[in-house]
Design a protein around this motif. Structure first.
Motif, PDB file in Angstrom:
ATOM      1  N   GLY A 141       0.818  -1.214   0.000  1.00 13.18           N
ATOM      2  CA  GLY A 141       0.000   0.000   0.000  1.00 13.18           C
ATOM      3  C   GLY A 141       0.849   1.260   0.000  1.00 13.18           C
ATOM      4  N   GLY A 142       1.903   1.276   0.809  1.00  8.15           N
ATOM      5  CA  GLY A 142       2.769   2.443   0.854  1.00  8.15           C
ATOM      6  C   GLY A 142       3.511   2.675  -0.438  1.00  8.15           C
ATOM      7  N   GLU A 143       3.947   1.593  -1.084  1.00 10.22           N
ATOM      8  CA  GLU A 143       4.645   1.725  -2.368  1.00 10.22           C
ATOM      9  C   GLU A 143       3.695   2.237  -3.444  1.00 10.22           C
ATOM     10  OE1 GLU A 143       8.053  -1.753  -2.158  1.00 10.22           O
ATOM     11  OE2 GLU A 143       5.974  -2.326  -2.543  1.00 10.22           O
ATOM     12  N   ARG A 144       2.477   1.748  -3.439  1.00  6.36           N
ATOM     13  CA  ARG A 144       1.492   2.245  -4.411  1.00  6.36           C
ATOM     14  C   ARG A 144       1.258   3.737  -4.217  1.00  6.36           C
ATOM     15  NH1 ARG A 144      -3.225  -2.445  -4.166  1.00  6.36           N
ATOM     16  NH2 ARG A 144      -1.961  -4.130  -5.048  1.00  6.36           N
ATOM     17  N   GLN A 145       1.181   4.138  -2.955  1.00  2.21           N
ATOM     18  CA  GLN A 145       0.963   5.552  -2.654  1.00  2.21           C
ATOM     19  C   GLN A 145       2.070   6.410  -3.259  1.00  2.21           C
ATOM     20  OE1 GLN A 145      -1.662   6.785  -1.444  1.00  2.21           O
ATOM     21  NE2 GLN A 145      -1.403   8.067   0.347  1.00  2.21           N
ATOM     22  N   ARG A 146       3.299   5.960  -3.116  1.00  2.26           N
ATOM     23  CA  ARG A 146       4.426   6.730  -3.631  1.00  2.26           C
ATOM     24  C   ARG A 146       4.450   6.745  -5.157  1.00  2.26           C
ATOM     25  NH1 ARG A 146       9.584   4.480  -1.332  1.00  2.26           N
ATOM     26  NH2 ARG A 146       8.436   2.656  -0.619  1.00  2.26           N
ATOM     27  N   VAL A 147       4.060   5.643  -5.765  1.00  3.46           N
ATOM     28  CA  VAL A 147       4.006   5.603  -7.234  1.00  3.46           C
ATOM     29  C   VAL A 147       2.932   6.550  -7.762  1.00  3.46           C
ATOM     30  CG1 VAL A 147       3.444   4.138  -9.225  1.00  3.46           C
ATOM     31  CG2 VAL A 147       4.982   3.299  -7.443  1.00  3.46           C
ATOM     32  N   LEU A 148       1.788   6.583  -7.100  1.00  2.00           N
ATOM     33  CA  LEU A 148       0.721   7.471  -7.551  1.00  2.00           C
ATOM     34  C   LEU A 148       1.086   8.934  -7.331  1.00  2.00           C
ATOM     35  CD1 LEU A 148      -2.379   5.423  -6.352  1.00  2.00           C
ATOM     36  CD2 LEU A 148      -1.514   5.670  -8.690  1.00  2.00           C
ATOM     37  N   LEU A 149       1.852   9.212  -6.280  1.00  2.00           N
ATOM     38  CA  LEU A 149       2.370  10.564  -6.116  1.00  2.00           C
ATOM     39  C   LEU A 149       3.339  10.892  -7.235  1.00  2.00           C
ATOM     40  CD1 LEU A 149       2.734  13.215  -4.599  1.00  2.00           C
ATOM     41  CD2 LEU A 149       4.444  12.068  -3.164  1.00  2.00           C
ATOM     42  N   ALA A 150       4.181   9.930  -7.608  1.00  2.38           N
ATOM     43  CA  ALA A 150       5.106  10.143  -8.725  1.00  2.38           C
ATOM     44  C   ALA A 150       4.338  10.437 -10.014  1.00  2.38           C
ATOM     45  CB  ALA A 150       6.005   8.922  -8.908  1.00  2.38           C
ATOM     46  N   ARG A 151       3.220   9.748 -10.217  1.00  3.69           N
ATOM     47  CA  ARG A 151       2.402  10.023 -11.412  1.00  3.69           C
ATOM     48  C   ARG A 151       1.900  11.458 -11.405  1.00  3.69           C
ATOM     49  NH1 ARG A 151      -3.112   6.711 -12.385  1.00  3.69           N
ATOM     50  NH2 ARG A 151      -3.714   7.966 -10.575  1.00  3.69           N
ATOM     51  N   ALA A 152       1.460  11.942 -10.241  1.00  3.20           N
ATOM     52  CA  ALA A 152       1.004  13.336 -10.140  1.00  3.20           C
ATOM     53  C   ALA A 152       2.153  14.306 -10.406  1.00  3.20           C
ATOM     54  CB  ALA A 152       0.396  13.586  -8.766  1.00  3.20           C
ATOM     55  N   LEU A 153       3.336  14.005  -9.889  1.00  2.00           N
ATOM     56  CA  LEU A 153       4.488  14.877 -10.127  1.00  2.00           C
ATOM     57  C   LEU A 153       4.899  14.866 -11.597  1.00  2.00           C
ATOM     58  CD1 LEU A 153       6.652  14.006  -6.984  1.00  2.00           C
ATOM     59  CD2 LEU A 153       5.243  16.044  -7.353  1.00  2.00           C
ATOM     60  N   ALA A 154       4.813  13.701 -12.248  1.00  2.00           N
ATOM     61  CA  ALA A 154       5.155  13.600 -13.666  1.00  2.00           C
ATOM     62  C   ALA A 154       4.208  14.414 -14.535  1.00  2.00           C
ATOM     63  CB  ALA A 154       5.143  12.129 -14.108  1.00  2.00           C
ATOM     64  N   GLN A 155       3.040  14.685 -14.015  1.00  2.80           N
ATOM     65  CA  GLN A 155       2.061  15.510 -14.734  1.00  2.80           C
ATOM     66  C   GLN A 155       2.520  16.969 -14.812  1.00  2.80           C
ATOM     67  OE1 GLN A 155      -1.833  14.200 -13.529  1.00  2.80           O
ATOM     68  NE2 GLN A 155      -2.781  16.153 -14.104  1.00  2.80           N
ATOM     69  N   ASP A 156       3.513  17.327 -13.978  1.00 11.35           N
ATOM     70  CA  ASP A 156       4.125  18.665 -13.951  1.00 11.35           C
ATOM     71  C   ASP A 156       3.052  19.745 -13.859  1.00 11.35           C
ATOM     72  OD1 ASP A 156       6.183  20.487 -13.889  1.00 11.35           O
ATOM     73  OD2 ASP A 156       6.317  20.654 -16.064  1.00 11.35           O
ATOM     74  N   PRO A 157       2.188  19.657 -12.840  1.00 10.86           N
ATOM     75  CA  PRO A 157       1.094  20.617 -12.734  1.00 10.86           C
ATOM     76  C   PRO A 157       1.550  21.915 -12.080  1.00 10.86           C
ATOM     77  CG  PRO A 157       1.005  19.124 -10.890  1.00 10.86           C
ATOM     78  CD  PRO A 157       2.185  18.691 -11.734  1.00 10.86           C
ATOM     79  N   SER A 158       0.752  22.940 -12.244  1.00 11.45           N
ATOM     80  CA  SER A 158       0.969  24.172 -11.496  1.00 11.45           C
ATOM     81  C   SER A 158       0.431  24.052 -10.077  1.00 11.45           C
ATOM     82  CB  SER A 158       0.272  25.346 -12.201  1.00 11.45           C
ATOM     83  OG  SER A 158       0.784  25.525 -13.500  1.00 11.45           O
ATOM     84  N   VAL A 159      -0.597  23.203  -9.912  1.00  7.36           N
ATOM     85  CA  VAL A 159      -1.249  23.029  -8.614  1.00  7.36           C
ATOM     86  C   VAL A 159      -1.342  21.535  -8.315  1.00  7.36           C
ATOM     87  CG1 VAL A 159      -3.346  23.425  -7.262  1.00  7.36           C
ATOM     88  CG2 VAL A 159      -2.597  25.127  -8.938  1.00  7.36           C
ATOM     89  N   LEU A 160      -0.973  21.176  -7.088  1.00  5.08           N
ATOM     90  CA  LEU A 160      -1.017  19.784  -6.648  1.00  5.08           C
ATOM     91  C   LEU A 160      -2.088  19.664  -5.567  1.00  5.08           C
ATOM     92  CD1 LEU A 160       0.511  17.109  -7.148  1.00  5.08           C
ATOM     93  CD2 LEU A 160       2.087  17.783  -5.316  1.00  5.08           C
TER      94      LEU A 160
END
Length: 264
Positions: A141-160
């Protein structure tokens, strides 16, 4: 990118769950939403990443109402890590993170060198470098959480937008995630149950109670014994963290406070 939630009202199944909510996160600011279960934190965040349409009010990111943006435009401005997370992806870790690059591609376009570099950097940031070939469905579960955060960061958004991002993480990775958020200085809206974590990472806190914002300000201004008693129903002392100087809440686990104690 400055983000403003203006007079927000959300009605679900005929019941108003948040009303009159006003929250502003300045550019580069980490704005925390805290409050008891059912106070409306997740509901507010869902309107920011367009999972819910408000009954009244609006969310403005930069100079645009998010409801007026195309899906791709919205995804380039806002990335989210919600509480409702897929757990059955039959994809590799790298493929999951690469999904964050979708808003920048034409239909059916493959990854290029820029995409590969962004994905690798995102995995490095969350401590999952070298894990790209593992199956997402095989992760903890913790590893999945970090991967999904990485996906959000890869999106390179202005707002997280992060809804309880420390769930499932062990202490070390909780600390690393919060440090990463501070280092990024990206406009961030984050809901947290852990008030000490919120005091550590957030520039400003917005306290929700029964669907309304009842206090806003710096953690030191907001996290008072009176507010903790009134909103959270607990007795606590607020002291200075010996290492960081942040407010540190020491809860009295033996004598819970009566809920009728008024806010001073």
């Amino acid at each position: 990118m400055r983000t403003a939630i203006e007079d927000l009202q959300v009605t679900l199944s005929g019941r108003t769950v948040v009303s009159g909510v006003r929250i502003v996160a300045g550019e580069g600011e980490v704005a925390g939403l805290v409050g008891p279960n059912g106070s409306g934190k997740s509901t507010v965040l869902r309107t920011v990443y367009r999972h819910l349409r408000p009954h009244a009010g609006r969310v403005v990111v930069g100079d645009r109402d998010v409801r007026e943006l195309t899906a791709a435009e919205a995804a380039r401005r806002v990335a989210a890590l919600p509480q409702e997370r897929g757990s059955d992806f039959e994809l590799s870790v790298r493929e999951v993170v690469a999904m964050g690059r979708t808003p920048y591609k034409r239909a059916f376009a493959g990854d290029d060198g820029r995409d590969a570099a962004v994905v690798a950097e995102a995995l490095e940031q969350v401590g999952m470098a070298g894990e790209g070939r593992r199956r997402f469905s095989a992760l903890s579960g913790g590893e999945r959480q970090r991967v999904l955060l990485a996906r959000a960061l890869a999106q390179d958004p202005s707002v997280l937008v992060l809804d309880e991002p420390t769930n499932h993480l062990d202490v070390r990775h909780q600390v690393e995630l919060l440090a990463l958020l501070r280092q990024q200085r990206r406009t961030t809206l984050i809901a947290l149950h852990d008030l000490n974590a919120a005091a550590s990472v957030c520039d400003r806190l917005h306290v929700l109670h029964r669907g309304a914002v009842v206090a806003s300000g710096t953690p030191r201004e907001v996290l008072t014994p009176a507010l903790l008693a009134e909103v959270f129903g607990v007795r606590a002392a607020v002291v200075e963290h010996p290492l960081t100087g942040d407010p540190l809440i020491a809860f009295d686990h033996r004598s819970p406070v009566a809920r009728e104690v008024p806010v001073a």
